[in-house]
Structures are given as C-alpha cells and as structure tokens.
Design an enzyme around this catalytic site. Structure first.
Site, mmCIF file in Angstrom:
data_model
loop_
_atom_site.group_PDB
_atom_site.id
_atom_site.type_symbol
_atom_site.label_atom_id
_atom_site.label_comp_id
_atom_site.label_asym_id
_atom_site.label_seq_id
_atom_site.Cartn_x
_atom_site.Cartn_y
_atom_site.Cartn_z
ATOM 1 N N TYR A 37 1.114 -1.063 -0.116
ATOM 2 C CA TYR A 37 -0.054 0.160 0.299
ATOM 3 C C TYR A 37 1.106 1.400 0.031
ATOM 4 O O TYR A 37 0.525 2.323 -0.494
ATOM 5 C CB TYR A 37 -1.289 0.458 0.940
ATOM 6 C CG TYR A 37 -1.187 1.495 1.410
ATOM 7 C CD1 TYR A 37 -2.859 1.187 0.341
ATOM 8 C CD2 TYR A 37 -1.261 2.402 1.937
ATOM 9 C CE1 TYR A 37 -3.674 2.325 0.278
ATOM 10 C CE2 TYR A 37 -2.252 4.004 2.171
ATOM 11 C CZ TYR A 37 -2.900 3.752 1.486
ATOM 12 O OH TYR A 37 -3.641 4.739 1.306
ATOM 13 N N GLN A 141 -3.473 18.595 5.905
ATOM 14 C CA GLN A 141 -3.958 18.146 4.071
ATOM 15 C C GLN A 141 -5.078 18.180 4.471
ATOM 16 O O GLN A 141 -5.828 16.904 5.418
ATOM 17 C CB GLN A 141 -3.423 17.072 3.481
ATOM 18 C CG GLN A 141 -3.536 16.805 2.761
ATOM 19 C CD GLN A 141 -4.539 15.147 2.682
ATOM 20 O OE1 GLN A 141 -4.596 14.431 3.698
ATOM 21 N NE2 GLN A 141 -5.488 15.024 1.852
ATOM 22 N N LYS A 268 -2.899 21.111 -3.756
ATOM 23 C CA LYS A 268 -1.851 19.634 -4.424
ATOM 24 C C LYS A 268 -2.069 19.182 -4.908
ATOM 25 O O LYS A 268 -3.489 18.645 -5.242
ATOM 26 C CB LYS A 268 -1.615 19.308 -2.297
ATOM 27 C CG LYS A 268 -1.180 18.076 -2.852
ATOM 28 C CD LYS A 268 -0.208 17.211 -1.608
ATOM 29 C CE LYS A 268 0.604 16.313 -1.697
ATOM 30 N NZ LYS A 268 0.182 14.641 -2.269
ATOM 31 N N HIS A 292 1.875 12.935 -7.074
ATOM 32 C CA HIS A 292 1.123 12.267 -6.202
ATOM 33 C C HIS A 292 1.804 10.991 -5.960
ATOM 34 O O HIS A 292 1.637 9.730 -5.110
ATOM 35 C CB HIS A 292 -0.572 11.589 -5.945
ATOM 36 C CG HIS A 292 -1.207 11.417 -5.017
ATOM 37 N ND1 HIS A 292 -2.097 12.440 -5.074
ATOM 38 C CD2 HIS A 292 -1.341 10.569 -4.031
ATOM 39 C CE1 HIS A 292 -2.427 11.987 -3.194
ATOM 40 N NE2 HIS A 292 -2.211 11.197 -3.524
ATOM 41 N N ARG A 295 0.596 7.791 -7.193
ATOM 42 C CA ARG A 295 -0.627 6.943 -6.910
ATOM 43 C C ARG A 295 -1.507 7.292 -7.334
ATOM 44 O O ARG A 295 -2.709 6.487 -6.354
ATOM 45 C CB ARG A 295 -0.583 7.341 -5.662
ATOM 46 C CG ARG A 295 1.162 6.295 -4.649
ATOM 47 C CD ARG A 295 1.156 7.012 -2.829
ATOM 48 N NE ARG A 295 0.286 6.825 -2.336
ATOM 49 C CZ ARG A 295 0.064 5.587 -1.621
ATOM 50 N NH1 ARG A 295 1.393 4.640 -2.132
ATOM 51 N NH2 ARG A 295 -0.709 4.821 -0.908
HETATM 52 C C1 FMN Z 1 1.235 5.541 1.690
HETATM 53 C C2 FMN Z 1 0.346 6.975 1.014
HETATM 54 C C3 FMN Z 1 -0.440 7.342 1.573
HETATM 55 C C4 FMN Z 1 -1.037 8.825 1.437
HETATM 56 N N1 FMN Z 1 -1.661 9.781 1.043
HETATM 57 C C5 FMN Z 1 -1.989 10.566 1.529
HETATM 58 C C6 FMN Z 1 -3.038 11.797 1.227
HETATM 59 O O1 FMN Z 1 -3.653 11.161 2.334
HETATM 60 N N2 FMN Z 1 -3.396 13.042 0.849
HETATM 61 C C7 FMN Z 1 -2.253 13.812 0.116
HETATM 62 O O2 FMN Z 1 -2.700 14.341 -0.392
HETATM 63 N N3 FMN Z 1 -1.619 12.206 -0.412
HETATM 64 C C8 FMN Z 1 -1.156 11.625 0.120
HETATM 65 N N4 FMN Z 1 0.246 10.753 -0.434
HETATM 66 C C9 FMN Z 1 0.886 11.532 -1.559
HETATM 67 C C10 FMN Z 1 2.072 12.192 -0.800
HETATM 68 O O3 FMN Z 1 1.637 13.504 0.290
HETATM 69 C C11 FMN Z 1 2.887 12.389 -2.014
HETATM 70 O O4 FMN Z 1 2.039 12.942 -2.833
HETATM 71 C C12 FMN Z 1 3.536 11.039 -2.688
HETATM 72 O O5 FMN Z 1 3.900 10.501 -1.202
HETATM 73 C C13 FMN Z 1 5.421 11.952 -3.042
HETATM 74 O O6 FMN Z 1 6.138 10.630 -3.726
HETATM 75 P P1 FMN Z 1 6.692 9.582 -3.203
HETATM 76 O O7 FMN Z 1 6.074 9.114 -1.925
HETATM 77 O O8 FMN Z 1 7.441 9.665 -3.796
HETATM 78 O O9 FMN Z 1 7.897 10.847 -1.961
HETATM 79 C C14 FMN Z 1 0.218 9.317 0.069
HETATM 80 C C15 FMN Z 1 1.152 8.301 -0.390
HETATM 81 C C16 FMN Z 1 1.699 7.898 0.336
HETATM 82 C C17 FMN Z 1 2.958 7.180 0.460
#
Ligand code: FMN
Length: 408
Positions: A37, A141, A268, A292, A295
């Site tokens: 995840y 956030q 964002k 993101h 993701r």
């Molecule tokens: C497990 C996980 C959960 C995340 N949940 C959110 C979230 O709830 N809201 C959000 O804006 N971004 C979320 N993100 C994205 C992060 O804020 C960020 O944009 C991203 O992780 C950056 O890439 P990196 O993991 O390669 O550093 C999530 C990322 C991960 C890895």
C-alpha cells in the site's frame, strides 16, 4: 559514518545507509499488504518508473575548487526558516507502520526543524499529534468530503490548533486503481480477510507492536478525523456517503475554502501551467506540483518535467512546492534547481518510521540532509539561493548551459 544506523531486525543485522536500505528493512517488517500500500503505484505502475527515470536523467553540473567548507541548506517557506527544504508529506495510514506513527514522524520532523503535514486520513487526530509532538510545525492536508459541513469542521479544528498552512489535495478525482491491494486484502478500515489474516500472522512483530497495541488501547485503528460512526462495521454504512471524497470538486470549491481559511492555502496536485494559474486566480498562496508519487493517474506527466514551466508561469507570484520520487538528497537539489521553494517527502519517512518509529524517520531525514549538502558541495553551491536552474542539465540542449552553471 555518523549518519549510518545499525538496527537489529529479525534474522538480520543491517546498516541503514540510505533510503533504499530503509525501504528493504520496512519490507521485512511490515505485512505485505501494508508495505505494498505504501510502496507501490497504480495500474501498471508506469508513472512510478517514469518518475525515477526522469529524476535520474537530470544531471548536476559539477564545479570544482570552490570554498564549500560551510554549506547552508536552510530555506524560508511561508515566512518560516527551516533547516532543510523538506516538508513531510501528508500520508494516509502513517499510523499503521509503527504504533502512533504520525506522532513519531511529527517528532522526527520537529527534531529536524521542518514541517509535518497531518493528513485528513491520518490514524491519529490532529489535536493529539499537536499535543504529543508539542512544538512541531504542523500543516494540515484537506480531502474534501461529499458532506461539506464535515469538511468545514476539519478547517475549524485546524484553525483552532493554530495551523497556518492548508494543503488542499486536488488530484484525487477518483479512487485510484490499486489492483494489487485488492489481491493482497489490505484496506482501511482493517477488515478481516483470509489473505490479510495470513499476511498479518506471518509478521508477528508488527502484529504485537502495532496492531495489538492499538487494539488493547484505543481500538482497531481507523481514520481518526472521520465521524465516530465510521469506526464500526455496523454503523459505517450510515455515514459512508458523507465521507466519500467529493466527486464534484471544482475551482469554485477552492474559492469557497479560500473564503473560509485565513491561513495559507496550497493546492496540491497541480501539473499544468494553466491549473497553476487557476490556483492563483482562486486565491491560493501556493501549489504543490505533484504527480502524487505515482499513486493516482498512472499516465500522468512527471513532476520534474513540468516544474520549470510552472515556476516560470507563477513562481514569482506564489510559493511553488514539488514532490514525488525523492529517495536521495540529489533529488531534492534537482527539484530546488528546477525552481521549487521546498519539496515534500512521502514514502521515505514512512520507510524510516516502519523500521524504528521516530528514530527511523529521523534517520532518513538526516541521511537526506547529508546528501543534500554533499550534492551542493560538488556543485560548488553554499546556500539554497544559489541552487538555480543553471545547476542542472535536464534534457539535451536545454537550459543548463555551461555559462549558466558557473558558480556565483
Ligand atoms: C502511503 C501514502 C499515503 C498517502 N496519502 C496521501 C493523502 O492522504 N493525501 C495526499 O494529499 N497525499 C497522499 N499521499 C501522497 C503524498 O502526499 C506525496 O504526494 C507523495 O507520497 C510523494 O511521493 P513520494 O512518496 O515518492 O515522496 C500519500 C502517499 C503515500 C506513500
């Protein structure tokens, strides 16, 4: 080496020298569904590969024989000076990688003198994080729910805590297709499946030190900012429609939230010049140029490719932050050279927290800090103001000319 840390992990002793080492250690420690995840992307994971390739393709112009005995990696973001240009990104379920994960990572951020962004889908409520990581610079956030009153209530709570910076996530128009998570049985709230149970039982350390510890104290972990009815299987259905992420979310909502939020508003998930201009027109003080972390939309463009043109369009009128794929200090330097005011780091600190809570997250941040400094030294730059576009060569025949790269 001062920043290397030696942790005992079941069945192995390894020195954790870089983010990748922490990732491998986290993989051992976490149930597979949980690790996937955090770690993986969506659909065919094309974007995940593209992000890495694009960052690797950016080359730093080395510059020799400069006095780099003292390097200042600090920056000012929204009026606050911080030690390195990193903000801990909002990540749902950080509280599951370690007991009290969000509190632990917030404390690490505080120790490092950088902000920690609390996620709407955090396992620990913002008030508790503020209390138990007292003195941490918290951002919030926001995911906008179908029920706008529930959303406005989160704004009120953040305001009452004195939070000044709000990240409004705009790039989750649909729930991303994570097929592997359907197969491995992981989901929030944690619901019993045979695959999930076998996975958890084969990770007894995580089971006892994280899940059972929650169950015996605060109950089965779930999204702390959701209404209490969401927490039990029986009453969840009654609030489900209210807490679904809003499908009809437009720039009018951004303007609406702008009116309700006196602090800094940061949108964002912006990846185009035109959307950055729309964020500005809606009254936002900042944007996060973000794909993101690979993701959401698997065929999206990567941050580093679009960042320079967005900075050129709005960079002198708003704060431009960037994220996705940061695993080395040199990645941070590349984003900064492309024009970001600071970057967000998501998975890297989660790997750290999964290995050793606060100590692990801090270990990762220290490694990044050291690598940022090293990279600047080789580039002959002694402070972040000098980390400019000429420092990097992005594409063949591009902006990074020899003349540009000369040191100040
Ligand atoms: C497990 C996980 C959960 C995340 N949940 C959110 C979230 O709830 N809201 C959000 O804006 N971004 C979320 N993100 C994205 C992060 O804020 C960020 O944009 C991203 O992780 C950056 O890439 P990196 O993991 O390669 O550093 C999530 C990322 C991960 C890895």
């Amino acid at each position: 080496m001062a920043i290397a840390q030696r942790f005992s992990l079941p069945g192995c002793q390894m020195s954790l020298l870089n983010v990748h080492d922490y990732r491998m250690a986290a993989k051992k420690r976490l149930p597979r569904g949980m690790f996937e995840y955090i770690d993986r992307g969506t659909e065919d994971e094309v974007l995940l590969r593209d992000i890495r390739h694009a960052l690797d393709a950016v080359k730093v112009n080395q510059s020799v024989l400069n006095d780099v005995s003292a390097i200042d990696t600090s920056v000012t973001v929204f009026g606050r000076r911080q030690a390195i240009p990193v903000i801990v990104a909002p990540t749902a379920v950080a509280g599951l990688v370690w007991h009290d994960g969000e509190v632990q990572v917030a404390r690490a951020a505080k120790a490092m003198d950088i902000p920690f962004c609390v996620a709407t889908q955090s396992m620990t409520a913002m008030e508790e994080i503020a209390d138990r990581a007292a003195g941490a610079d918290l951002w919030f956030q926001l995911y906008v729910f179908e029920d706008r009153d529930l959303t406005y209530d989160l704004l009120r709570r953040a305001r009452e805590l004195g939070i000044k910076n709000l990240l409004l996530t705009a790039d989750t128009a649909r729930s991303p297709k994570k097929e592997w998570n359907t197969r491995n049985g992981f989901g929030i709230p944690i619901t019993p499946t045979v695959t999930g149970a076998v996975d958890i039982l084969s990770h007894p350390r995580w089971l006892t030190s994280v899940l059972l510890r929650y169950v015996l104290t605060t109950g089965v972990p779930t999204y702390a900012h959701y209404p209490p009815e969401y927490r039990t299987k029986i009453t969840r259905a009654s609030v489900w429609d209210n807490v679904k992420l809003a499908r009809r979310l437009t720039w009018d909502d951004v303007a609406d939230i702008r009116r309700r939020w006196e602090g800094n508003l940061v949108v964002k998930g912006v990846l185009t010049k035109s959307d950055s201009e729309r964020a500005l027109a809606a009254g936002a003080e900042g944007i996060v140029v973000s794909c993101h972390g690979g993701r959401n939309l698997d065929s999206a463009r990567v941050t580093i490719d679009v960042l320079p043109e967005i900075v050129d369009a709005v960079g002198n009128r708003m704060t431009v932050l960037a994220d996705s794929g940061i695993r080395r200090g040199s990645d941070v330097v590349k984003y900064m050279a492309a024009g970001a005011s600071a970057v967000l780091v998501g998975r890297a600190t989660l790997y750290g927290a999964a290995v050793a809570g606060e100590r692990g997250a801090l270990g990762v941040l220290r490694i990044l800090s050291q690598e940022i400094e090293n990279c600047m030294a080789w580039a002959g730059r002694t402070n972040m103001d000098d980390v400019t576009r000429g420092l990097v060569r992005v594409w063949p025949n591009d902006r990074g000319s020899e003349a540009d790269s000369a040191c100040p």
